[in-house]
Structure formats: C-alpha cells, structure tokens
Design an enzyme around this catalytic site. Sequence first.
Site, mmCIF file in Angstrom:
data_model
loop_
_atom_site.group_PDB
_atom_site.id
_atom_site.type_symbol
_atom_site.label_atom_id
_atom_site.label_comp_id
_atom_site.label_asym_id
_atom_site.label_seq_id
_atom_site.Cartn_x
_atom_site.Cartn_y
_atom_site.Cartn_z
ATOM 1 N NE ARG A 54 0.659 1.609 4.454
ATOM 2 C CZ ARG A 54 1.681 1.962 4.329
ATOM 3 N NH1 ARG A 54 2.480 2.138 3.198
ATOM 4 N NH2 ARG A 54 2.483 1.814 5.655
ATOM 5 C CD GLU A 60 3.065 7.835 6.530
ATOM 6 O OE1 GLU A 60 2.451 6.799 6.889
ATOM 7 O OE2 GLU A 60 3.041 8.387 5.519
ATOM 8 C CG ASP A 63 -1.073 3.146 11.939
ATOM 9 O OD1 ASP A 63 0.013 3.710 12.694
ATOM 10 O OD2 ASP A 63 -0.814 2.044 11.218
ATOM 11 N N GLY A 179 8.668 1.223 2.840
ATOM 12 C CA GLY A 179 7.475 2.129 3.198
ATOM 13 C C GLY A 179 6.371 1.710 2.431
ATOM 14 C CB SER A 182 7.352 -5.474 1.519
ATOM 15 O OG SER A 182 8.368 -4.896 2.614
ATOM 16 C CG ASP A 236 1.185 -0.887 6.863
ATOM 17 O OD1 ASP A 236 0.754 0.379 6.726
ATOM 18 O OD2 ASP A 236 2.183 -1.053 7.479
ATOM 19 C CB SER A 279 13.546 2.674 6.557
ATOM 20 O OG SER A 279 12.648 2.150 7.480
ATOM 21 C CE LYS A 281 7.588 -1.004 10.406
ATOM 22 N NZ LYS A 281 7.482 -1.431 8.945
ATOM 23 C CE1 TYR A 289 5.726 2.456 12.673
ATOM 24 C CE2 TYR A 289 5.445 1.283 15.073
ATOM 25 C CZ TYR A 289 4.860 1.722 13.708
ATOM 26 O OH TYR A 289 3.538 1.774 13.382
HETATM 27 P P1 NG1 Z 1 5.463 0.646 6.881
HETATM 28 O O1 NG1 Z 1 6.840 1.352 7.302
HETATM 29 O O2 NG1 Z 1 5.025 1.430 5.780
HETATM 30 O O3 NG1 Z 1 5.570 -0.686 7.134
HETATM 31 C C1 NG1 Z 1 4.673 1.746 9.337
HETATM 32 C C2 NG1 Z 1 3.523 0.635 10.329
HETATM 33 C C3 NG1 Z 1 2.226 1.374 10.113
HETATM 34 C C4 NG1 Z 1 2.212 2.966 10.174
HETATM 35 C C5 NG1 Z 1 3.440 3.560 9.611
HETATM 36 C C6 NG1 Z 1 3.762 5.096 9.794
HETATM 37 C C7 NG1 Z 1 3.920 -1.419 10.296
HETATM 38 C C8 NG1 Z 1 3.798 -2.734 9.741
HETATM 39 N N1 NG1 Z 1 3.456 -0.633 9.855
HETATM 40 O O4 NG1 Z 1 4.393 1.345 8.113
HETATM 41 O O5 NG1 Z 1 1.169 0.862 10.799
HETATM 42 O O6 NG1 Z 1 2.446 3.175 11.712
HETATM 43 O O7 NG1 Z 1 4.633 3.034 9.538
HETATM 44 O O8 NG1 Z 1 2.417 5.800 9.548
HETATM 45 O O9 NG1 Z 1 4.852 -1.460 11.193
#
Ligand code: NG1
Length: 561
Positions: A54, A60, A63, A179, A182, A236, A279, A281, A289
């Site tokens: 997505r 951002e 959620d 982002g 995936s 996501d 990145s 996470k 995060y």
């Molecule tokens: P990404 O980095 O696209 O996976 C993450 C979080 C989201 C949301 C965004 C920031 C996961 C799976 N997803 O997205 O829920 O918090 O960061 O808006 O951790």
Amino acid sequence: MSASEPIPVYTSLTDLYGSLGTSLNHAERWNNIAEEFQRQFGRKPAYIARAPGRVNLIGEHIDYCLFGVLPAAIERDILIAISPRPHHHDHAPGSVVAENMHTKYTRQVFAPAPRRKASVSEEEVHVEEWHLDINTKELRWESYVKAGYYGVLINYFTGGGNPAPVDILVTGTVPAGSGLSSSAAMVVGSTLAFLAVNGKLEPNFTGSGPQISKGQLVEMAVANEKRVGVNSGGMDQAASVISVPSSALYISFFPSLSASSVPLPPGAVFIIANSLVISDKAVTAKRNYNLRVVETLAAARILALRLGVKVGAEERVTLREVIGRLAGEIEGEGDGEGMPIEWIEETLRRMEREVEGLKPAKATEDGQLGVKMEEMIRMSGLSEGEFKQVYLSWVEVEATHFQLYKRAKHVFTEASRVLQFRKTCLSSQSTESLNPLDVIKRLGELMNESQTSCDELFECSCPELNELTKIAREAGAFGSRLTGAGWGGCTVSLVSEDNVDAFIKQVSERYGPYKGLEGEKLSEVIFATKPSSGACGEWGFFIVAVAFDVSCFIWRTRPSF
Ligand code: NG1
C-alpha cells in the site's frame, strides 16, 4: 466494502480480474509461481494467496494513536503458493519448507513446537500454545512467514488438532523496507495461505460461517506482525485486506476498525519514488518506531491529566481516546462509529492549542523540547514502578530525551490533515465543488505540510527523503511527502496526469542515487501507482493512485492448471 465481508476465494483469473484481457496481463506471474512450485516440490500448489502493498497518501504515525489514515492499496503484491505435503504422517505436524523466488533469500525449514502445560499429570497434558522461533534482532524474510503462521496456530490449533505439513513458495513485487508495506503484505499473505491450506477459509456445509471476515483477518494480521517485534498500528493490514478499486480508503480504528472508500480526483496521479535508503523498522525499533509509540502514549496520559480526563492507572490510553473522552464521546453507544467527524475536527483544533502545555518550561540545550525519563514519569502522575509497568515493560526503547510535545503536535495536526484531505476528495464529487485543479492543489498543500511535520516534529524523515520531496516539487508535483514509517523508503508525489512522463524524467535526472538507472531498473524505483495503460483500459481515464485488483484474496488452483 466492509470489514464484515468474507475473504474472496477464486478459482479462475478471469473471475478475479473481471475480464479475460486484464487477466492475461497478470497470467504470467501466476503461471511462473505455479510452475516454479511444481519444479521445486514436484506437485502443483493447492492455493495461491495474494496480498498487495500500500501507499499511504496521508496520515503518518497516527494509526497507533487510533486516528484515521488514508492509504490506498497498490498493484505491487506478494504471492504465496502453498500445498500440503503428501503422506502427512511422515512429517512433523505443521512443518514448513519455505522457498523464495528471489535468489537472495535461501530455503528455510522449520516446524512449530507445541508448548505443554508443565504442572499437570501425563494423561491430562494438553497443547496450550505453539512456539515458533522468530528472530526479531535481524531482518529475515521467513520471520514474516512465521508471524502469519503463528496467528493461525494460536487461533485454530490451541487445545487440539494438528496443522498440515506444507511446502510454500513466495514471490513479491513490493520492494522491502521502502514504506510500501511489504512486511504487512507478507504477513497478510502468509496468514491467508496457512488458513487456506488448513481448511479454515471454507464456509461450512450450510454455506454460512465459520468463514473468517476481512475485519477478523486484519485483526489477526496486526497481532501477527507484532510478533516480528514492531508495535504497528493497523493501517497496512487493513489497506491490504479491505481496499477497493480506484479509491483510497479512509480507515478509522476507534471505537472499532471501519473503512470507507474515498474517491480520488480525476487527473491526479500519485507517483512513488524510492529514496533507496533502506529503513529496517524491526532493527531500529527501539530508537525509532517503538520509541514513537511510547512517546505518543506517554503524551496521551500526560495531556489527559492536564485536561482532567479520567484514565485508569494501568490503562494505556491513546491520543484518540483522550480527545474522545474530552469531547464527551460515549464508547460503545450509538451506531458504534464513534463521534461525528465534525466533533473530531473541532476537538483536534482545541488540542493543537492544549498541546503547547507539553513544552518543557525550560528547553534544555541537549534535549531541545524533550524531557528526561524522570521528568516524564513525574508529569504522568504515576509512580516510577507504575509508569515502567504500563509503558516500558512490553517494549524496549532507547532515548535520553522523550519528545512528548513534538510527537503529540504532529499527531494532532496530521490527524486533522487527514480529515481535510478526505473532505476535499469527497467535495470534488459534488456539483458545487472547487474546480479540479484547485482540488489537486489543496491536496498537494496538505501533503507538503505533512512532510514538514514528519521531518520537524516527528523526526521520521531523513536527508534523502527531504531531497527527493524537494526535487519532486520542483519537477511539478503539487505535493510530495514520505510514505510509511520513514527514515528511508519511499516518497509519494501528487502529479497531474499530463505531467507524469516529464516528472519522472526530471526526478530521475536530478536525484543522485538514480544516476545510471534506466528502463526496468528505473521503473523499479519510480513509478505511477496505477496499472499499466493496457491493463487499466476498463477504468477509462480515471487514472488514480490505485490498481484495479487491490485487496488480498486466495486463489484455489484447479487440477487443470
Ligand atoms: P511501513 O513502514 O510502511 O510498514 C509503518 C507501520 C504502519 C504505520 C506507518 C507510519 C508496520 C507494519 N506498519 O508502515 O502501521 O504506523 O509505519 O504511518 O509497522
């Protein structure tokens, strides 16, 4: 579209894509994975699960504060082919041989171990839970497969029953760590594949339940992804599971998960560009995060205390719940939709002022507008023991200063930008709407404000993302911002339909890391989020951010495949 709909199960690509022509455009990938599965495991897959990535258009890091967000599924996806192993009894229950079509990922073999209750007699021993080793310290592709599987084991095989031993093969077009989610696509795909192969997606013989709904799948996938070590919100997974064609989704999480489609203005194209900064996470979670999750939760309690909003000592209240209580929202009352959007907007405006109270009286040189741990605990009104139990016992964080003011200010302003974005899109459908160009310009402004806030207040941008968004604006984008968690990964830019090619050309000439990339290599890193022109014929000129085949589903292969 609704969270209560069942997960679609198809047996033909034409049914799935709606037309033979469109399905032919996609057939190659589906054939490739099925053929590769046959080559590797000597038989056809029984199911292929699909889950899309997505792009988050706006909203951002809000959620997990339970504020609404506005993502759209993209056509890039993860496919997982799966089949039970013949001669079940020759294999450990639920054992998995996992292959990935990407050659950099190696074959993984694992089996879940049942945990048994220790204190009962031999005859009474029963399976309590399952254990699967998930490595949260380094990025491993199979962790996401295991995370999806774990949820299926716990929800469907606790207290009895043996999961099928299986072979699986994974392929994907969503770039990792960019982002575009995936990770959520992998977890949703894996959850679906293991549900399907264990017969948990079949409706019972009356044709009614116990088929799992899309909302239940989202909840499972969110819990599953936490097992990889990231305390993510549900954006996501909801986008991957619930999206509809040619629209963005307004997803709200409080008082319960709900989603409604938001039409995007004609003539607007969203272009994704990868900064090529990876990145990760999971690996940086304690400084990035997860730290942001804790900072926003601590800010919520402290604001509640200042505003006289009641919060139980052990409660981990979110910023959205605090504003609900402040505005007199009665949880569980009415139609279950929560307070009307106009109330939320009004309360957010008040919070943008109230949040100033989180600024420390004296900004210290080193912490700027942040506070040290002791100060944060004092502000929370809890004892040190209570605070650590509620906020730090479940997550590891690392910081000298906690930026309560900046994080909360970002959350309130960003939540209000999401509502303005949604309203602008919806108003573009009405006859008295702004002219289409003004609609797109307004959306672009909101995206730019979001980028500034992510960079300066939430500190989740990075120099490369800032440069890429700047180049994008100079190349004619109405707005450009990071998408997803940030600290690397992709940007999303709003561009007018007639400027797409020129835009891509300019950005690719000016963004240093794209030097030397052309053809397919270039379209891997910068692309419009719409189906290729041949495939999108049916959708006419409505060329917007999303693909026509958007949400997740399962394909049950037929013997004649
Ligand atoms: P990404 O980095 O696209 O996976 C993450 C979080 C989201 C949301 C965004 C920031 C996961 C799976 N997803 O997205 O829920 O918090 O960061 O808006 O951790």
